[in-house]
Design a protein around this motif. Structure first.
Motif, PDB file in Angstrom:
ATOM      1  N   GLU A  25     -10.153   8.223   0.207  1.00 36.56           N
ATOM      2  CA  GLU A  25      -9.480   8.343  -1.101  1.00 36.56           C
ATOM      3  C   GLU A  25      -7.976   8.170  -0.925  1.00 36.56           C
ATOM      4  OE1 GLU A  25     -10.629   8.328  -4.124  1.00 36.56           O
ATOM      5  OE2 GLU A  25     -12.631   8.172  -3.248  1.00 36.56           O
ATOM      6  N   ALA A  26      -7.440   8.689   0.175  1.00 33.12           N
ATOM      7  CA  ALA A  26      -5.989   8.577   0.416  1.00 33.12           C
ATOM      8  C   ALA A  26      -5.591   7.108   0.531  1.00 33.12           C
ATOM      9  CB  ALA A  26      -5.618   9.330   1.687  1.00 33.12           C
ATOM     10  N   ALA A  27      -6.434   6.317   1.167  1.00 33.43           N
ATOM     11  CA  ALA A  27      -6.119   4.890   1.322  1.00 33.43           C
ATOM     12  C   ALA A  27      -6.152   4.201  -0.034  1.00 33.43           C
ATOM     13  CB  ALA A  27      -7.111   4.248   2.288  1.00 33.43           C
ATOM     14  N   LYS A  28      -7.136   4.548  -0.856  1.00 33.98           N
ATOM     15  CA  LYS A  28      -7.229   3.919  -2.188  1.00 33.98           C
ATOM     16  C   LYS A  28      -6.020   4.293  -3.048  1.00 33.98           C
ATOM     17  CE  LYS A  28     -11.878   4.891  -2.417  1.00 33.98           C
ATOM     18  NZ  LYS A  28     -13.178   5.070  -3.048  1.00 33.98           N
ATOM     19  N   GLU A  29      -5.590   5.541  -2.922  1.00 32.92           N
ATOM     20  CA  GLU A  29      -4.433   5.999  -3.696  1.00 32.92           C
ATOM     21  C   GLU A  29      -3.166   5.243  -3.252  1.00 32.92           C
ATOM     22  OE1 GLU A  29      -4.297   7.611  -6.324  1.00 32.92           O
ATOM     23  OE2 GLU A  29      -2.130   7.964  -6.424  1.00 32.92           O
ATOM     24  N   ALA A  30      -3.022   5.067  -1.952  1.00 34.64           N
ATOM     25  CA  ALA A  30      -1.856   4.328  -1.433  1.00 34.64           C
ATOM     26  C   ALA A  30      -1.882   2.894  -1.960  1.00 34.64           C
ATOM     27  CB  ALA A  30      -1.873   4.334   0.096  1.00 34.64           C
ATOM     28  N   PHE A  31      -3.060   2.310  -2.024  1.00 34.43           N
ATOM     29  CA  PHE A  31      -3.188   0.931  -2.527  1.00 34.43           C
ATOM     30  C   PHE A  31      -2.784   0.866  -4.008  1.00 34.43           C
ATOM     31  CE2 PHE A  31      -5.850  -2.461  -4.439  1.00 34.43           C
ATOM     32  CZ  PHE A  31      -5.270  -3.527  -3.786  1.00 34.43           C
ATOM     33  N   SER A  61       1.044  -7.734   3.973  1.00 38.19           N
ATOM     34  CA  SER A  61       1.624  -7.348   2.682  1.00 38.19           C
ATOM     35  C   SER A  61       1.958  -5.857   2.679  1.00 38.19           C
ATOM     36  CB  SER A  61       0.634  -7.647   1.553  1.00 38.19           C
ATOM     37  OG  SER A  61      -0.455  -6.751   1.651  1.00 38.19           O
ATOM     38  N   HIS A  62       2.833  -5.461   1.757  1.00 38.65           N
ATOM     39  CA  HIS A  62       3.162  -4.037   1.607  1.00 38.65           C
ATOM     40  C   HIS A  62       1.891  -3.236   1.296  1.00 38.65           C
ATOM     41  CE1 HIS A  62       5.378  -0.450   0.571  1.00 38.65           C
ATOM     42  NE2 HIS A  62       4.807  -0.435  -0.630  1.00 38.65           N
ATOM     43  N   ALA A  63       1.051  -3.783   0.419  1.00 35.09           N
ATOM     44  CA  ALA A  63      -0.190  -3.071   0.057  1.00 35.09           C
ATOM     45  C   ALA A  63      -1.052  -2.841   1.296  1.00 35.09           C
ATOM     46  CB  ALA A  63      -0.955  -3.883  -0.995  1.00 35.09           C
ATOM     47  N   ALA A  64      -1.156  -3.852   2.128  1.00 30.82           N
ATOM     48  CA  ALA A  64      -1.977  -3.713   3.334  1.00 30.82           C
ATOM     49  C   ALA A  64      -1.390  -2.662   4.277  1.00 30.82           C
ATOM     50  CB  ALA A  64      -2.076  -5.066   4.040  1.00 30.82           C
ATOM     51  N   LEU A  65      -0.065  -2.689   4.428  1.00 20.97           N
ATOM     52  CA  LEU A  65       0.581  -1.754   5.358  1.00 20.97           C
ATOM     53  C   LEU A  65       0.400  -0.301   4.926  1.00 20.97           C
ATOM     54  CD1 LEU A  65       3.863  -3.795   5.990  1.00 20.97           C
ATOM     55  CD2 LEU A  65       2.147  -3.218   7.720  1.00 20.97           C
ATOM     56  N   VAL A  66       0.668  -0.027   3.645  1.00 17.24           N
ATOM     57  CA  VAL A  66       0.606   1.389   3.221  1.00 17.24           C
ATOM     58  C   VAL A  66      -0.841   1.875   3.134  1.00 17.24           C
ATOM     59  CG1 VAL A  66       2.843   1.415   2.064  1.00 17.24           C
ATOM     60  CG2 VAL A  66       0.805   0.791   0.738  1.00 17.24           C
ATOM     61  N   THR A  67      -1.754   0.966   2.781  1.00 18.51           N
ATOM     62  CA  THR A  67      -3.164   1.365   2.701  1.00 18.51           C
ATOM     63  C   THR A  67      -3.687   1.700   4.100  1.00 18.51           C
ATOM     64  OG1 THR A  67      -3.425  -0.097   0.807  1.00 18.51           O
ATOM     65  CG2 THR A  67      -5.434   0.676   1.846  1.00 18.51           C
ATOM     66  N   ALA A  68      -3.352   0.864   5.067  1.00 14.72           N
ATOM     67  CA  ALA A  68      -3.804   1.117   6.440  1.00 14.72           C
ATOM     68  C   ALA A  68      -3.178   2.385   6.993  1.00 14.72           C
ATOM     69  CB  ALA A  68      -3.455  -0.080   7.325  1.00 14.72           C
ATOM     70  N   GLU A  69      -1.910   2.611   6.658  1.00 14.49           N
ATOM     71  CA  GLU A  69      -1.249   3.823   7.172  1.00 14.49           C
ATOM     72  C   GLU A  69      -1.949   5.079   6.644  1.00 14.49           C
ATOM     73  OE1 GLU A  69       2.965   4.147   6.321  1.00 14.49           O
ATOM     74  OE2 GLU A  69       2.965   6.238   7.007  1.00 14.49           O
ATOM     75  N   ALA A  70      -2.252   5.068   5.334  1.00 17.73           N
ATOM     76  CA  ALA A  70      -2.949   6.236   4.768  1.00 17.73           C
ATOM     77  C   ALA A  70      -4.339   6.379   5.400  1.00 17.73           C
ATOM     78  CB  ALA A  70      -3.060   6.088   3.251  1.00 17.73           C
ATOM     79  N   ALA A  71      -4.988   5.252   5.646  1.00 12.00           N
ATOM     80  CA  ALA A  71      -6.344   5.309   6.217  1.00 12.00           C
ATOM     81  C   ALA A  71      -6.324   5.916   7.616  1.00 12.00           C
ATOM     82  CB  ALA A  71      -6.953   3.905   6.253  1.00 12.00           C
ATOM     83  N   VAL A  72      -5.395   5.472   8.443  1.00  6.05           N
ATOM     84  CA  VAL A  72      -5.410   5.965   9.834  1.00  6.05           C
ATOM     85  C   VAL A  72      -5.019   7.442   9.886  1.00  6.05           C
ATOM     86  CG1 VAL A  72      -3.042   5.310  10.556  1.00  6.05           C
ATOM     87  CG2 VAL A  72      -4.894   5.301  12.224  1.00  6.05           C
TER      88      VAL A  72
END
Ligand SMILES: Cc1ncc(COP(=O)(O)O)c(C=O)c1O
Length: 361
Positions: free
Chosen positions: A43-49, A250-261
Protein backbone atom coordinates in the motif's frame (compact mmCIF):
# COMPACT_ATOMS: atom_id res chain seq x y z
CA UNK A 1 17.99 -4.86 -50.98
CA UNK A 2 18.64 -2.00 -48.60
CA UNK A 3 22.24 -1.06 -47.94
CA UNK A 4 21.25 0.05 -44.45
CA UNK A 5 22.39 -2.74 -42.14
CA UNK A 6 22.29 -3.15 -38.35
CA UNK A 7 25.42 -3.83 -36.31
CA UNK A 8 26.80 -7.40 -36.39
CA UNK A 9 24.87 -9.78 -34.15
CA UNK A 10 21.58 -7.87 -34.07
CA UNK A 11 19.90 -10.10 -36.65
CA UNK A 12 20.94 -13.17 -34.60
CA UNK A 13 18.60 -12.08 -31.82
CA UNK A 14 15.49 -14.18 -31.42
CA UNK A 15 13.04 -11.58 -30.07
CA UNK A 16 12.05 -12.12 -26.42
CA UNK A 17 8.54 -13.52 -26.02
CA UNK A 18 6.84 -12.44 -22.78
CA UNK A 19 4.27 -14.45 -20.85
CA UNK A 20 0.76 -14.40 -22.32
CA UNK A 21 -1.83 -12.46 -20.32
CA UNK A 22 -5.12 -13.25 -22.03
CA UNK A 23 -7.00 -16.15 -23.59
CA UNK A 24 -9.44 -15.44 -26.41
CA UNK A 25 -13.00 -15.97 -25.25
CA UNK A 26 -12.22 -16.36 -21.52
CA UNK A 27 -12.72 -13.47 -19.07
CA UNK A 28 -11.66 -14.71 -15.67
CA UNK A 29 -8.07 -15.69 -16.47
CA UNK A 30 -5.31 -16.25 -13.94
CA UNK A 31 -1.91 -15.23 -15.27
CA UNK A 32 0.78 -17.53 -13.98
CA UNK A 33 3.20 -16.99 -16.84
CA UNK A 34 5.44 -14.09 -15.74
CA UNK A 35 6.41 -14.78 -12.11
CA UNK A 36 4.57 -11.71 -10.86
CA UNK A 37 3.68 -11.20 -7.21
CA UNK A 38 -0.01 -12.23 -7.01
CA UNK A 39 -0.56 -9.77 -4.14
CA UNK A 40 0.85 -6.77 -6.00
CA UNK A 41 2.90 -3.98 -4.42
CA UNK A 42 2.56 -2.70 -0.85
CA UNK A 43 0.00 0.00 0.00
CA UNK A 44 2.89 2.36 0.78
CA UNK A 45 4.25 1.89 -2.74
CA UNK A 46 0.84 2.58 -4.29
CA UNK A 47 0.47 5.72 -2.18
CA UNK A 48 3.91 6.96 -3.26
CA UNK A 49 2.92 6.37 -6.89
CA UNK A 50 -0.33 8.34 -6.46
CA UNK A 51 1.57 11.27 -4.90
CA UNK A 52 4.05 11.23 -7.79
CA UNK A 53 1.20 12.41 -10.05
CA UNK A 54 1.70 15.93 -8.63
CA UNK A 55 5.30 16.08 -9.89
CA UNK A 56 4.89 14.81 -13.41
CA UNK A 57 6.21 18.06 -14.89
CA UNK A 58 9.55 17.76 -13.04
CA UNK A 59 12.57 15.89 -14.33
CA UNK A 60 13.58 13.07 -12.01
CA UNK A 61 16.71 12.71 -9.91
CA UNK A 62 19.71 11.75 -12.00
CA UNK A 63 21.71 10.05 -9.25
CA UNK A 64 18.87 8.08 -7.64
CA UNK A 65 20.39 8.91 -4.25
CA UNK A 66 17.21 8.42 -2.20
CA UNK A 67 16.45 5.02 -3.71
CA UNK A 68 20.07 3.88 -3.45
CA UNK A 69 20.15 4.94 0.21
CA UNK A 70 16.97 2.95 0.91
CA UNK A 71 18.36 -0.10 -0.88
CA UNK A 72 21.60 0.25 1.09
CA UNK A 73 19.76 0.40 4.41
CA UNK A 74 17.36 -2.46 3.75
CA UNK A 75 19.75 -4.83 1.97
CA UNK A 76 22.91 -3.95 3.90
CA UNK A 77 24.89 -2.86 0.85
CA UNK A 78 27.03 0.21 0.14
CA UNK A 79 24.74 2.70 -1.69
CA UNK A 80 27.75 4.22 -3.44
CA UNK A 81 28.17 0.97 -5.36
CA UNK A 82 24.49 0.56 -6.33
CA UNK A 83 23.24 1.47 -9.81
CA UNK A 84 19.52 1.60 -10.64
CA UNK A 85 18.05 0.70 -14.00
CA UNK A 86 14.84 0.29 -15.97
CA UNK A 87 14.32 -3.20 -14.63
CA UNK A 88 17.33 -5.40 -13.97
CA UNK A 89 17.13 -6.00 -17.74
CA UNK A 90 18.74 -2.60 -18.23
CA UNK A 91 21.60 -3.43 -15.86
CA UNK A 92 22.19 -6.71 -17.73
CA UNK A 93 22.21 -4.76 -21.01
CA UNK A 94 24.68 -2.18 -19.60
CA UNK A 95 27.00 -5.00 -18.54
CA UNK A 96 26.98 -6.50 -22.04
CA UNK A 97 27.43 -3.10 -23.67
CA UNK A 98 30.32 -2.19 -21.37
CA UNK A 99 32.22 -5.47 -21.32
CA UNK A 100 31.43 -7.60 -24.39
CA UNK A 101 32.00 -6.87 -28.07
CA UNK A 102 32.99 -8.61 -31.30
CA UNK A 103 35.43 -11.46 -30.62
CA UNK A 104 34.39 -11.76 -26.95
CA UNK A 105 32.46 -14.63 -25.39
CA UNK A 106 29.57 -14.39 -22.95
CA UNK A 107 28.79 -17.54 -20.99
CA UNK A 108 25.29 -18.47 -19.90
CA UNK A 109 23.89 -21.78 -18.74
CA UNK A 110 21.80 -24.21 -20.76
CA UNK A 111 18.47 -23.15 -19.26
CA UNK A 112 19.56 -19.60 -18.46
CA UNK A 113 17.46 -16.45 -18.85
CA UNK A 114 17.01 -15.31 -22.51
CA UNK A 115 18.33 -11.79 -21.94
CA UNK A 116 21.96 -12.97 -21.53
CA UNK A 117 22.06 -14.32 -25.06
CA UNK A 118 20.22 -11.26 -26.41
CA UNK A 119 22.65 -8.91 -24.63
CA UNK A 120 25.66 -10.71 -26.08
CA UNK A 121 24.32 -10.63 -29.66
CA UNK A 122 23.21 -7.00 -29.32
CA UNK A 123 26.86 -6.06 -28.86
CA UNK A 124 28.33 -8.39 -31.47
CA UNK A 125 29.74 -10.78 -28.84
CA UNK A 126 29.32 -14.56 -28.99
CA UNK A 127 27.01 -16.22 -26.47
CA UNK A 128 28.33 -19.57 -25.22
CA UNK A 129 25.82 -22.00 -23.77
CA UNK A 130 27.10 -24.31 -21.01
CA UNK A 131 25.22 -27.45 -20.02
CA UNK A 132 23.62 -27.74 -16.59
CA UNK A 133 23.60 -30.86 -14.44
CA UNK A 134 20.00 -32.06 -14.08
CA UNK A 135 18.72 -28.48 -14.38
CA UNK A 136 21.26 -27.09 -11.88
CA UNK A 137 24.13 -24.69 -12.71
CA UNK A 138 27.36 -26.68 -13.05
CA UNK A 139 30.37 -24.66 -11.91
CA UNK A 140 32.91 -27.13 -13.34
CA UNK A 141 31.24 -27.04 -16.76
CA UNK A 142 31.34 -23.22 -16.72
CA UNK A 143 35.01 -23.19 -15.74
CA UNK A 144 35.78 -25.69 -18.51
CA UNK A 145 34.10 -23.37 -21.05
CA UNK A 146 36.15 -20.31 -20.03
CA UNK A 147 39.07 -19.10 -22.15
CA UNK A 148 40.93 -15.93 -23.08
CA UNK A 149 37.86 -14.56 -24.87
CA UNK A 150 35.47 -14.96 -21.92
CA UNK A 151 34.34 -11.53 -20.71
CA UNK A 152 31.10 -12.18 -18.86
CA UNK A 153 29.61 -15.18 -17.07
CA UNK A 154 25.89 -14.90 -16.29
CA UNK A 155 24.17 -17.13 -13.81
CA UNK A 156 20.76 -16.59 -12.31
CA UNK A 157 20.64 -17.80 -8.72
CA UNK A 158 17.90 -18.95 -8.22
CA UNK A 159 17.69 -19.76 -11.89
CA UNK A 160 14.72 -19.01 -14.15
CA UNK A 161 13.01 -21.18 -15.41
CA UNK A 162 14.38 -24.09 -13.33
CA UNK A 163 13.92 -22.58 -9.86
CA UNK A 164 17.10 -24.31 -8.65
CA UNK A 165 20.14 -22.61 -7.15
CA UNK A 166 23.72 -23.28 -6.11
CA UNK A 167 25.21 -22.50 -2.70
CA UNK A 168 27.46 -19.64 -1.71
CA UNK A 169 30.59 -21.84 -1.58
CA UNK A 170 30.02 -22.83 -5.20
CA UNK A 171 29.54 -19.18 -6.21
CA UNK A 172 32.80 -18.28 -4.48
CA UNK A 173 34.62 -21.17 -6.16
CA UNK A 174 33.37 -19.94 -9.54
CA UNK A 175 34.45 -16.35 -8.85
CA UNK A 176 37.88 -17.53 -7.63
CA UNK A 177 38.68 -19.56 -10.70
CA UNK A 178 37.43 -17.36 -13.52
CA UNK A 179 40.01 -16.01 -15.94
CA UNK A 180 41.31 -12.60 -14.82
CA UNK A 181 39.50 -10.63 -17.57
CA UNK A 182 36.06 -12.16 -16.85
CA UNK A 183 33.29 -10.68 -14.74
CA UNK A 184 30.81 -12.94 -12.92
CA UNK A 185 27.23 -11.63 -12.93
CA UNK A 186 24.96 -13.18 -10.31
CA UNK A 187 21.39 -12.39 -11.36
CA UNK A 188 19.35 -12.29 -8.17
CA UNK A 189 15.92 -11.54 -9.62
CA UNK A 190 14.50 -14.18 -7.23
CA UNK A 191 17.03 -13.82 -4.39
CA UNK A 192 14.52 -12.25 -1.98
CA UNK A 193 12.50 -15.47 -1.97
CA UNK A 194 15.39 -17.45 -0.47
CA UNK A 195 15.89 -17.69 3.32
CA UNK A 196 19.24 -16.44 4.60
CA UNK A 197 20.67 -15.57 1.19
CA UNK A 198 22.18 -12.20 0.35
CA UNK A 199 21.99 -12.72 -3.42
CA UNK A 200 25.78 -12.67 -3.65
CA UNK A 201 26.28 -9.26 -1.95
CA UNK A 202 29.05 -10.49 0.38
CA UNK A 203 30.90 -11.97 -2.57
CA UNK A 204 30.63 -8.62 -4.38
CA UNK A 205 32.12 -6.92 -1.30
CA UNK A 206 34.96 -9.43 -1.08
CA UNK A 207 36.08 -9.39 -4.71
CA UNK A 208 36.58 -7.13 -7.71
CA UNK A 209 35.16 -9.49 -10.36
CA UNK A 210 31.56 -10.06 -9.18
CA UNK A 211 28.39 -8.06 -9.87
CA UNK A 212 24.92 -8.81 -8.52
CA UNK A 213 21.66 -7.71 -10.15
CA UNK A 214 18.31 -7.45 -8.37
CA UNK A 215 14.79 -6.40 -9.28
CA UNK A 216 11.62 -4.78 -7.95
CA UNK A 217 9.57 -6.84 -10.43
CA UNK A 218 9.17 -10.02 -8.40
CA UNK A 219 8.85 -9.93 -4.59
CA UNK A 220 8.10 -6.19 -4.58
CA UNK A 221 5.28 -6.58 -7.09
CA UNK A 222 6.42 -3.78 -9.40
CA UNK A 223 6.95 -5.55 -12.73
CA UNK A 224 4.97 -2.84 -14.51
CA UNK A 225 7.02 -0.03 -12.95
CA UNK A 226 10.37 -1.27 -14.38
CA UNK A 227 12.95 -0.81 -11.63
CA UNK A 228 16.00 -2.96 -10.98
CA UNK A 229 19.47 -2.44 -9.56
CA UNK A 230 22.99 -3.71 -9.66
CA UNK A 231 25.66 -3.93 -6.97
CA UNK A 232 29.30 -4.24 -7.83
CA UNK A 233 32.88 -3.14 -7.28
CA UNK A 234 33.44 0.63 -7.65
CA UNK A 235 35.35 0.22 -10.93
CA UNK A 236 32.37 -1.57 -12.56
CA UNK A 237 29.64 0.73 -11.22
CA UNK A 238 31.64 3.73 -12.39
CA UNK A 239 31.78 2.26 -15.92
CA UNK A 240 28.08 1.39 -16.01
CA UNK A 241 27.11 4.90 -14.87
CA UNK A 242 28.90 6.33 -17.90
CA UNK A 243 26.48 4.58 -20.25
CA UNK A 244 23.37 5.00 -18.12
CA UNK A 245 21.05 7.72 -19.43
CA UNK A 246 20.84 10.52 -16.85
CA UNK A 247 17.04 10.27 -16.59
CA UNK A 248 16.66 6.51 -17.11
CA UNK A 249 14.18 6.16 -14.22
CA UNK A 250 11.08 8.32 -13.85
CA UNK A 251 10.29 10.12 -10.59
CA UNK A 252 7.23 7.87 -10.18
CA UNK A 253 9.37 4.77 -10.53
CA UNK A 254 11.98 6.03 -8.07
CA UNK A 255 9.60 7.00 -5.27
CA UNK A 256 7.41 3.92 -5.73
CA UNK A 257 10.41 1.60 -5.51
CA UNK A 258 11.77 3.45 -2.49
CA UNK A 259 8.48 3.04 -0.62
CA UNK A 260 8.33 -0.62 -1.66
CA UNK A 261 11.80 -1.52 -0.41
CA UNK A 262 11.19 0.28 2.89
CA UNK A 263 7.97 -1.67 3.51
CA UNK A 264 9.74 -4.71 4.89
CA UNK A 265 6.56 -6.05 6.54
CA UNK A 266 4.80 -6.40 3.21
CA UNK A 267 7.86 -7.98 1.61
CA UNK A 268 8.09 -10.49 4.46
CA UNK A 269 4.38 -11.36 4.22
CA UNK A 270 4.72 -11.99 0.46
CA UNK A 271 7.86 -14.05 0.98
CA UNK A 272 6.25 -16.26 3.62
CA UNK A 273 3.07 -16.76 1.60
CA UNK A 274 5.16 -17.76 -1.40
CA UNK A 275 7.20 -20.27 0.60
CA UNK A 276 4.06 -21.88 2.03
CA UNK A 277 2.08 -21.96 -1.22
CA UNK A 278 5.07 -23.12 -3.28
CA UNK A 279 5.53 -26.14 -1.01
CA UNK A 280 1.81 -26.88 -1.14
CA UNK A 281 1.66 -26.62 -4.94
CA UNK A 282 4.77 -28.74 -5.52
CA UNK A 283 3.41 -31.47 -3.29
CA UNK A 284 -0.07 -31.33 -4.80
CA UNK A 285 1.36 -31.70 -8.31
CA UNK A 286 3.74 -34.49 -7.26
CA UNK A 287 0.76 -36.40 -5.85
CA UNK A 288 -0.87 -36.13 -9.26
CA UNK A 289 2.23 -37.54 -10.96
CA UNK A 290 3.82 -34.24 -11.99
CA UNK A 291 7.23 -33.85 -10.32
CA UNK A 292 9.34 -30.68 -10.03
CA UNK A 293 12.80 -29.81 -8.71
CA UNK A 294 12.88 -28.12 -5.31
CA UNK A 295 12.23 -24.51 -6.23
CA UNK A 296 13.74 -21.58 -4.34
CA UNK A 297 11.87 -18.95 -6.37
CA UNK A 298 8.22 -17.90 -6.91
CA UNK A 299 7.45 -20.53 -9.53
CA UNK A 300 7.61 -24.24 -10.09
CA UNK A 301 8.96 -26.05 -13.11
CA UNK A 302 6.45 -28.87 -13.59
CA UNK A 303 7.86 -31.86 -15.49
CA UNK A 304 5.75 -34.04 -17.77
CA UNK A 305 6.51 -37.30 -19.54
CA UNK A 306 7.29 -35.56 -22.83
CA UNK A 307 6.58 -32.45 -24.88
CA UNK A 308 3.25 -33.78 -26.13
CA UNK A 309 1.97 -34.17 -22.57
CA UNK A 310 3.30 -30.75 -21.51
CA UNK A 311 1.65 -29.09 -24.51
CA UNK A 312 -1.62 -30.93 -23.91
CA UNK A 313 -1.62 -29.89 -20.25
CA UNK A 314 -0.95 -26.29 -21.26
CA UNK A 315 -3.98 -26.39 -23.58
CA UNK A 316 -6.08 -27.97 -20.82
CA UNK A 317 -5.06 -25.26 -18.34
CA UNK A 318 -5.86 -22.56 -20.90
CA UNK A 319 -9.31 -23.98 -21.46
CA UNK A 320 -9.78 -23.51 -17.71
CA UNK A 321 -8.55 -19.89 -17.81
CA UNK A 322 -5.11 -20.67 -16.39
CA UNK A 323 -2.02 -19.32 -18.19
CA UNK A 324 1.24 -21.16 -17.51
CA UNK A 325 4.50 -20.70 -19.42
CA UNK A 326 5.80 -23.09 -22.04
CA UNK A 327 9.59 -23.31 -21.82
CA UNK A 328 10.59 -25.27 -24.93
CA UNK A 329 12.63 -22.18 -25.90
CA UNK A 330 14.75 -22.84 -22.79
CA UNK A 331 15.52 -26.43 -23.86
CA UNK A 332 12.83 -27.73 -21.52
CA UNK A 333 10.13 -28.94 -23.94
CA UNK A 334 8.60 -31.41 -21.47
CA UNK A 335 8.08 -28.75 -18.77
CA UNK A 336 5.69 -25.94 -17.89
CA UNK A 337 6.71 -23.10 -15.62
CA UNK A 338 3.92 -22.15 -13.25
CA UNK A 339 4.08 -19.03 -11.07
CA UNK A 340 3.05 -19.52 -7.44
CA UNK A 341 -0.15 -17.47 -7.32
CA UNK A 342 -2.42 -16.75 -4.38
CA UNK A 343 -4.07 -19.63 -2.54
CA UNK A 344 -7.13 -19.78 -4.81
CA UNK A 345 -4.97 -19.85 -7.95
CA UNK A 346 -2.74 -22.61 -6.56
CA UNK A 347 -5.82 -24.69 -5.76
CA UNK A 348 -7.26 -24.07 -9.22
CA UNK A 349 -4.02 -25.15 -10.92
CA UNK A 350 -3.64 -28.26 -8.78
CA UNK A 351 -7.26 -29.22 -9.42
CA UNK A 352 -6.99 -28.68 -13.18
CA UNK A 353 -3.73 -30.65 -13.47
CA UNK A 354 -5.32 -33.44 -11.42
CA UNK A 355 -8.24 -33.53 -13.84
CA UNK A 356 -5.88 -33.47 -16.83
CA UNK A 357 -3.83 -36.37 -15.49
CA UNK A 358 -6.99 -38.28 -14.54
CA UNK A 359 -8.43 -37.78 -18.03
CA UNK A 360 -5.22 -39.14 -19.54
CA UNK A 361 -5.28 -42.42 -17.58
C1 LIG B 1 16.39 -14.41 -14.07
C2 LIG B 1 15.80 -13.09 -14.42
N1 LIG B 1 16.61 -12.04 -14.50
C3 LIG B 1 16.15 -10.83 -14.82
C4 LIG B 1 14.81 -10.62 -15.08
C5 LIG B 1 14.40 -9.24 -15.50
O1 LIG B 1 13.59 -8.63 -14.61
P1 LIG B 1 13.28 -7.08 -14.65
O2 LIG B 1 13.86 -6.49 -15.89
O3 LIG B 1 11.80 -6.98 -14.61
O4 LIG B 1 13.95 -6.53 -13.44
C6 LIG B 1 13.91 -11.67 -14.99
C7 LIG B 1 12.49 -11.48 -15.30
O5 LIG B 1 11.72 -12.37 -15.47
C8 LIG B 1 14.42 -12.95 -14.66
O6 LIG B 1 13.62 -14.01 -14.57
Amino acid sequence: MSKIKPQPGILEIAPYVGGASSIAGIDNVVKLSSNENPFGPSEAAKEAFRKAAFDLHRYPSTDHAALRTAIGEVHGVDPERVICGVGSDEILAFLCQAYAGPGDEVIHTEHGFALYRIGAHANGATPVEVRERERVTDVDAILAACNRKTKLVFIANPNNPTGTMIGEAELARLADRLPKQALLVIDGAYAEYVDNYDGGAALVDARDNVVMTRTFSKLYGLGGMRVGWGYGPAHVIEVLNRIRGPFNLSHAALVTAEAAVRDTDWAEKCRQDNTRLRAWLAEALAEKGVPSDTSTANFILARFANQAEADACDEYLKSDGLIARKVAGYNLPNCLRITVGDEASCRRVAHAIGQFKGAGE
